[in-house]
Design a protein around this motif. Sequence first.
Motif, short mmCIF file in Angstrom:
data_model
loop_
_atom_site.label_atom_id
_atom_site.label_comp_id
_atom_site.label_asym_id
_atom_site.label_seq_id
_atom_site.Cartn_x
_atom_site.Cartn_y
_atom_site.Cartn_z
N CYS A 137 -4.34 9.45 -10.29
CA CYS A 137 -3.68 8.32 -9.61
C CYS A 137 -2.45 7.90 -10.40
O CYS A 137 -2.55 7.53 -11.57
N LEU A 180 -9.41 4.85 -8.16
CA LEU A 180 -9.50 6.22 -8.66
C LEU A 180 -10.96 6.63 -8.87
O LEU A 180 -11.34 7.76 -8.54
N ILE A 192 -3.28 10.29 -5.80
CA ILE A 192 -3.18 9.00 -5.12
C ILE A 192 -2.08 8.21 -5.81
O ILE A 192 -1.86 8.36 -7.02
N CYS A 220 1.92 12.36 -4.37
CA CYS A 220 0.82 11.52 -3.92
C CYS A 220 0.83 11.49 -2.39
O CYS A 220 1.87 11.24 -1.78
#
Lengths: 353, 514, 365
Positions: C192, C180, C161, C218
Amino acid sequence: MRPLIERRTTPSIAITVAAPAAATVLTVVFSFLFFDALGHNPVSTLHAFFVMPLSSLNGISEWLLKASPLILIALGLAIGFRANIWNIGAEGQLILGAVAATSIGLFYPDKESVFLLPLMILAGMLGGMAWAAIPAFLKHKCNTNEILVTLMLTYVATLLLSYLVHGPWRDPFGFNYPQTALLPPAAMFDPLSGPYRVNNSVYITIFAVGVTWFFTKYSFLSYRISVGGAAPTAARYAGYRESTSIWLGLMAGGAMAGIAGMAEVAGPLGQLSPHISPGYGFTAIIVAFIGRLHAVGILLGGLFISLLYIGGDAVQISLGMSSSVTRIFQGALLFFLLAADFLIFYRIRFVKG
Amino acid sequence: MTPRLELQNISKRYPSVQANDGISLQVMPGEVHAILGENGAGKSTLMKIIYGIVRADEGEIFCNGQPIGVHKPTLSRKLGIEMVHQHFALFESVTVAENIAISFGGKYDIVKLSQQVSEVSERYGLPVNPRSLVHHLSVGERQRVEIVRCLLQNPKVLILDEPTSVLTPQAVSRLFETLRLLAAEGCSILYISHKLYEVKELCDTATVLRDGRVTGTISPKKTSTAEIAQLMVGTDLPQTVKKASKISDEHALVIRNVTTSSEDQFGASLNDISLSVRRGEIVGIAGVSGNGQAELERLISGETTLNDAESIQLFEQPIAHLDAGKRRDLGLAFIPVERLGRGAVPSHRLNENAVLTAYRLNMVENGLLKMNRANRFTEKVIKKFGVKANGLESVASSLSGGNLQKYIVGREIEQNPKFLLVAQPTWGLDVGAAAFVRQTLVNLCNSGTAVLVISEELDELFEICDRLLVLYQGRLSQSFQCNETSLEEIGILMAGATAVGSDNTRTSVHASSD
Amino acid sequence: MNRPITRRKFLATSGAFGVTLGSGLMTKAFAANDPLKVGVVYVSPISEIGWTKQHSLGIDAIKSDLGDKVSITAVENTFLPQDAERIFSEMASSGHQLIFGTSFSHGTPMQKVAPRFPGNAFEHCSGIVHFDNLGTFEAKYYEGTYVAGVAAAHMSKSAKIGFIGGFPIPDIVGPANALLLGAQSVNPDTTCNVIFLNSWFDPGKEKEATNTLVSQGCDVICSMTDTATGVQVAGEKGAWSIGYASDMSQFAPETHLTAFTLDWSSIYVQAARDVAAGTWKSDVRWQGLAEGVVKMSPYNEAIPTDVQASLQELQASISSGGIHPYAGEIQDQDGNVRVAADSVMPDPEIRGFNWFVKGIIGNMG
């Protein structure tokens, strides 16, 4: 008959006085059309913009508070600009001045010392000068472009400030928010009077106006660097050193911006946070040019720009005008002012044919 | 026959002066027409009106009998009117060929154009490197670029503003041949010059201007020099009084075996330069600009410095390492060829420009300017040197070139220098002003000052100098006593031929100091 | 926009302008039929979406609730403390009984001005200091990012992410961690990447940051700034995105998973009613999904319906207190246990979050 534009052999003194008046007339005409089209009463809008902010002691205090750093920085920049030294990084020098001054204010052992404030002024000045010394050194030794270096160093200064307030200097009792502890009272300028925010630092600005005026009008040093600015080849011909211009031009700007930064921390701010200046270092460039790089002109220019900003807020409060409208108006007024300037150096004459 | 160009009652007023006042003239096809006049007589303004840069307040211009309405340079070019400007309209930062391309507009093939430039410049004896950057070029080279640019356009009317001041005598005769050829082909030529003998040699008709008015339209070949000069100046021409030679043995300036490499690739480098100038002596450096003149000026003035201090000496003091200011402290003064921007700060007033170099005359005390002293000095210079200006507070850029030159000459001379370096002292000056400046230099020398004159005008050098050297491609020739050499001999050296003994410049220095 | 003051009233107020500075005498002395004067200072101009827009919706709610009985003064684009202090002071002295500050940077100036006007009510969003006449309110952003994190983990293929924050302050660091933690509740391997812009509004930099995160692999981007750039650029790059403050689906309808939006109207309206009634007291409010201050905008249709249902359930559990995003065990980046299992992070620590949980790649710079 057709109009002709000619350069004047000598700038007209009458027009020098009349140019701001012409700008005012143009602004009034423009604002009548502009505000009326938006459904505001032009008279009360102009009143709210320029008169109301100054109709109370508090308003005047705010006006001076904002004008003071603009004037101070512009004075220093103007010395450089006259020498063709384009220091556009006063914002960074201001930050370094504020940082250096805060380091004294926060960490000087005796928090009540009477020397605290003078030491902070000194530190602020030296901080700004140190930051300006980098482009000066690079230009002197490596002929780098000071426009780029000063501008880039502004970003470095912003990051340095950000690092300090996020990291080592963060207020331990501040919920981890990025700001320092408040400075002790002895590290703050006293207000000029009562509850008003404007403080004793304006005396520094007034003093700087006087010194700069005297320096540019009477000193041979200022004459020499202005020759370097207006005609570098002539300066070389006469044997004036370029390094003098570089160092003086940048140091003056750095010193004044540093003091201005110090005065912000020791005045309205009271602490450091990631953002400490509403772009004073950049706006001061405009002030320097509106003031035609002349000390008294800069004084008036700084007061004018400050009023323009404060007036912008005032009409938002009193008339509910949106900030974009006030910005358009501010831009138009600046435009008229600069356009009127044109007439000082040029004239329009009508001829047959 | 319809005139190629006709002016009727042209008038133009500037803020402080009536530049042109009811001027009428006619130029026939194939005619070489001179415009004669003192500086400030309105010649340049008139040419700018013809070319369309400046608009006349009154009057009309006809081209081939057709009135020209709204006039612009672009229109001029369409009509085939080309102009070689006195102040060159060139872009500094691009090459010669690119400059010419820009002035032509539209698409261009730079390689082909460079070739054309080379061809034309060779044909007319105007050496120009199409790949040189303009800001590296000397005044003389820039003028050549302008002439070449015009010739490339096959003009119908060619305006030349003081074109020969930067050419060698040989090049002048080649230019005249070219101009005669152009005239024979039907091109009309407007020729602005103050050199009467050139006008007499070249031109069919001359219109004489004084104070913006026509004082006579004459046939120069049939009119006496004195008569023409009278029309121009209004009075009889002054003659330079040559001094009685009182050259001292004291060396003012000595340069020993200096070799420099040029800072830019198209500039000239100086090669083993040796030179000496004694007190009471005027030494001239002849040669076409671009052969190292600018470098030599900077070397002597201190705008360039050398590490080896001993290689240049001023009154037996090593100075090669000193900057211009320190050399001036030792009694050096310098009149450069660029008046605006070098000799004077364009945006500064005359009294402020006095401070530039004359501050040594008590104009600074404790670091502060004493402007009243600068004012008195400026007034003196204006008065003594006949500078026409709107008072001591007029800005330098508002003065005409000639008046500013007089001002700078005055400023430098009034400092009573012990050694004076002058570059092109009368470039662009009118007859009267030039004579005055020459006389001033001679008088200064008579009072014991050493004078070094760098000039392209051979007549002038012969008129005032004791000795002459020629600078060609960075080398100095041997030195010649003026009364023992001839215009032709020097002219040949300027064009690059070697003279006997010129390969050993040291010998020439010794010869001169004997 | 907010232009309720007529010229007649303007002339009336201008007389009082500045004269009463520092006196604090304005308070509650207004006649019953005079409208309540509310002042608000926005940190940026009001635009289509974002932080300031959501605050302006709160002001709009006051207007529709109190109608003629309220008059609003708004000053936009005021970030710096120096300027904000002047404006707060001017508002207080010109008879505004209720004044809102909408940015953390308004805190110090409000703390300076409020004591001088003890009779006026000040409300500070994101504030950390409160006085008798200075209340604070704040949203539990982390509840929103936790839910969004769960959604992200369901949609992410790379288990990576990207998070873009304005400044590394606790109000941003905490939600990044919760994002997260939410994702790791679905897939514990999720990481993340975090980038701070050091600006709330810098579309150029934000675009660059988004591109960087996408190129780092990501495939879900969450951006806590004052623009929709992150959402838009992520959409162009084919990455999922999570909006903040406002529903940003219009900027990337295909890829906008959801947004955790802010709705301050209840707080604004309540404060205005209380001041009008004379019953206002300063309070510290910290509210989230339960109070409706944080809301999840409609989920993207691409999210499977069963996942959508579980997300709705999760919202309900957080609202009821059944699930706490910062429930232990939580380790920091270096693997030290910072919140023990079976315990929940205490509120003061949440409000001062200045460390990253395990799996966050990046630092506070």
